[in-house]
Scaffold this motif. Structure first.
Motif, PDB file in Angstrom:
ATOM      1  N   ASP A 356       0.839  -1.194   0.000  1.00 54.94           N
ATOM      2  CA  ASP A 356       0.000   0.000   0.000  1.00 54.94           C
ATOM      3  C   ASP A 356       0.877   1.247   0.000  1.00 54.94           C
ATOM      4  O   ASP A 356       1.569   1.510   0.991  1.00 54.94           O
ATOM      5  N   PRO A 357       0.880   2.041  -1.075  1.00 59.38           N
ATOM      6  CA  PRO A 357       1.774   3.202  -1.129  1.00 59.38           C
ATOM      7  C   PRO A 357       1.440   4.288  -0.130  1.00 59.38           C
ATOM      8  O   PRO A 357       2.279   5.155   0.146  1.00 59.38           O
ATOM      9  N   PHE A 387       2.401   8.094  -4.802  1.00 58.09           N
ATOM     10  CA  PHE A 387       2.686   8.748  -3.525  1.00 58.09           C
ATOM     11  C   PHE A 387       2.098  10.158  -3.434  1.00 58.09           C
ATOM     12  O   PHE A 387       2.452  10.906  -2.518  1.00 58.09           O
ATOM     13  N   GLY A 388       1.205  10.498  -4.357  1.00 57.43           N
ATOM     14  CA  GLY A 388       0.495  11.764  -4.272  1.00 57.43           C
ATOM     15  C   GLY A 388       1.054  12.837  -5.187  1.00 57.43           C
ATOM     16  O   GLY A 388       2.172  12.716  -5.715  1.00 57.43           O
ATOM     17  N   PRO A 389       0.298  13.912  -5.363  1.00 52.24           N
ATOM     18  CA  PRO A 389       0.681  14.961  -6.333  1.00 52.24           C
ATOM     19  C   PRO A 389       1.929  15.743  -5.954  1.00 52.24           C
ATOM     20  O   PRO A 389       2.557  16.364  -6.817  1.00 52.24           O
ATOM     21  N   LYS A 390       2.291  15.731  -4.683  1.00 50.60           N
ATOM     22  CA  LYS A 390       3.464  16.498  -4.261  1.00 50.60           C
ATOM     23  C   LYS A 390       4.767  15.705  -4.383  1.00 50.60           C
ATOM     24  O   LYS A 390       5.850  16.262  -4.192  1.00 50.60           O
ATOM     25  N   ALA A 391       4.663  14.414  -4.679  1.00 53.83           N
ATOM     26  CA  ALA A 391       5.872  13.588  -4.784  1.00 53.83           C
ATOM     27  C   ALA A 391       6.596  13.868  -6.093  1.00 53.83           C
ATOM     28  O   ALA A 391       5.980  14.180  -7.118  1.00 53.83           O
ATOM     29  N   ARG A 392       7.906  13.728  -6.056  1.00 48.13           N
ATOM     30  CA  ARG A 392       8.724  13.910  -7.252  1.00 48.13           C
ATOM     31  C   ARG A 392       9.598  12.673  -7.416  1.00 48.13           C
ATOM     32  O   ARG A 392       9.943  12.002  -6.433  1.00 48.13           O
ATOM     33  N   PRO A 393       9.986  12.350  -8.645  1.00 46.37           N
ATOM     34  CA  PRO A 393      10.777  11.136  -8.861  1.00 46.37           C
ATOM     35  C   PRO A 393      12.278  11.403  -8.799  1.00 46.37           C
ATOM     36  O   PRO A 393      12.741  12.528  -9.019  1.00 46.37           O
ATOM     37  N   ALA A 394      13.024  10.366  -8.503  1.00 47.70           N
ATOM     38  CA  ALA A 394      14.482  10.377  -8.608  1.00 47.70           C
ATOM     39  C   ALA A 394      14.897   9.002  -9.104  1.00 47.70           C
ATOM     40  O   ALA A 394      14.256   7.996  -8.778  1.00 47.70           O
TER      41      ALA A 394
END
Length: 432
Positions: A356-357, A387-394
């Motif tokens: 569950d993320p 992980f929601g709209p505020k998450a960013r990828p790396a």
């Protein structure tokens, strides 16, 4: 993608056996202990040749409980065998012989012996691992063993342990995890999910062996009590037979009396319960004796990597305050939310598909300044959108760390023990 749970080794002898292990998995549709019993029989039944065993099940906290048990027993001067799972960096972490991780030479030898003996039995990865651990335990002198259940309890490979071998059985915190296996439809088992989880975990109860547990929801408590009665196991449940309370000092109470101990070395309020369970397991058995001073020393010396671990300054962390936790279910998320309540922090998260993320992000929500999502090496993982709209990828953990401003706030890396292993490797903090 198949999980690379079997690990890698720089020793070609070990790698040859890990390559054989990598072909094994949980055979679909097979439940029961018949295969592990047949395998152990071919190996001379090493599980019947062990010093007294502390056997620990649970959803969350069983590894920490094992760490406290080991530390307290070693503080008393005992030589302790330990088997836990999963490993974080090296497969050797799963087998500890008389206090030391199994050597590469001994690991290669015992894995080869087990794999050769069971070639036609189609054992699972974990069945081979447990057979190898018990075989190594039986050949190395020690005073006591600590054995962590892998998954569930009733059908876990460690549940071949018989009453004669056991000092005490324990059950740590319960929660929903491994639902595909532990909630699989079956006749004659509880239908309510948490009752079923308790039923599976309490399957380690044995006749005449103390069963020491925390206290759970009413439906779970009923199943634990029923399992103890069916097995003929004396039950010592928190709140009835013993209790533990956090504070400036840890207060433990049972039928013997009240003891005051230092706060556990492992971070998090929940670790007081795990420490209490370890204390109660020692107190409610009569196979080995441990002085209160050794118990206190053990609480201060216990170490359990990737469970609320404050990382050292290193190649990955630099000099920043970085915490590492492999928690990935709602119970672990709730513990993280409680520990960091009132703080502000950055989260680096990687979670394998099927988990569950929101388990970690929701409990931590009010504390989070940023969320950076990273892949979990060797596994299919949740994309950043989970992980929601505020998450960013790396693309990886090192890149994620570089993206976070040096603003003095702590960083938490969480969501997967497999990710945690990669973090420890990159920061040169190999578990020993």
């Amino acid at each position: 993608m198949k999980p690379l749970d079997f690990g890698r080794s720089d020793d070609p002898r070990v790698q040859a056996q890990l390559d054989r292990l990598s072909a094994l998995s949980v055979p679909q549709g097979r439940l029961g202990l018949e295969t592990i019993r047949a395998l152990l029989d071919r190996l001379g039944n090493p599980h019947r040749q062990l010093p007294p065993v502390f056997h620990v099940a649970g959803t969350n906290g069983k590894g920490s409980t094992c760490a406290f048990l080991r530390a307290m027993l070693e503080a008393e001067g005992y030589r302790v065998h330990v088997t836990t799972s999963p490993h974080l960096v090296r497969y050797n972490e799963r087998i500890r012989l008389a206090g030391e991780l199994i050597s590469d030479a001994a690991l290669a030898e015992v894995l080869a012996e087990v794999l050769n003996a069971g070639e036609d039995l189609a054992p699972s990865f974990f069945e081979v691992t447990i057979a190898a651990a018990f075989l190594a335990f039986s050949r190395t002198p020690a005073d006591v063993c600590v054995v962590e259940v892998g998954m569930g309890g009733r059908f876990d490979a460690t549940n071949v342990l018989e009453p004669e071998a056991l000092a005490a059985c324990g059950i740590a915190a319960l929660g929903l995890d491994h639902e595909r296996f532990l909630l699989a439809p079956e006749d004659g088992v509880p239908l309510e999910p948490m009752a079923r989880i308790a039923f599976e975990k309490a399957g380690i109860a044995k006749q005449g062996v103390p069963l020491v547990t925390l206290s759970y929801r009413p439906e779970s408590n009923r199943e634990v009590i029923a399992a103890a009665q069916r097995a003929g196991a004396p039950l010592a449940m928190c709140g009835d037979a013993w209790d533990v309370r956090p504070g400036v000092m840890t207060t433990y109470h049972d039928q013997v009396g009240t003891f005051t101990f230092p706060r556990p070395a492992l971070a998090g309020v929940h670790q007081v319960q795990n420490a209490g369970l370890a204390l109660a397991m020692i107190q409610h058995q009569d196979r080995v004796t441990v002085d209160p001073l050794a118990m206190a020393k053990g609480l201060l010396n216990a170490h359990w990597p990737a469970r609320m671990q404050r990382l050292k300054a290193g190649p990955l962390t630099g000099t920043r305050e970085v915490w590492l936790d492999g928690g990935h279910n709602p119970q672990a998320g709730a513990m993280l939310g409680e520990h960091f309540a009132g703080q502000r922090l950055h989260l680096v998260i990687g979670m394998i598909e099927g988990k569950d993320p929101t388990a970690v992000t929701v409990p931590l929500g009010p504390t989070l300044v940023s969320i950076t999502a990273v892949p979990v090496p060797g596994h299919d993982w949740h994309p950043v959108e989970a992980f929601g709209p505020k998450a960013r990828p790396a693309p990886d953990v090192a890149s994620a760390m570089a993206m976070i401003p040096d603003d003095g706030l702590p960083i938490l890396i969480a969501g997967s023990l497999y990710l945690a292993g990669e973090v420890l490797r990159l920061n040169h903090e190999l578990p020993d």
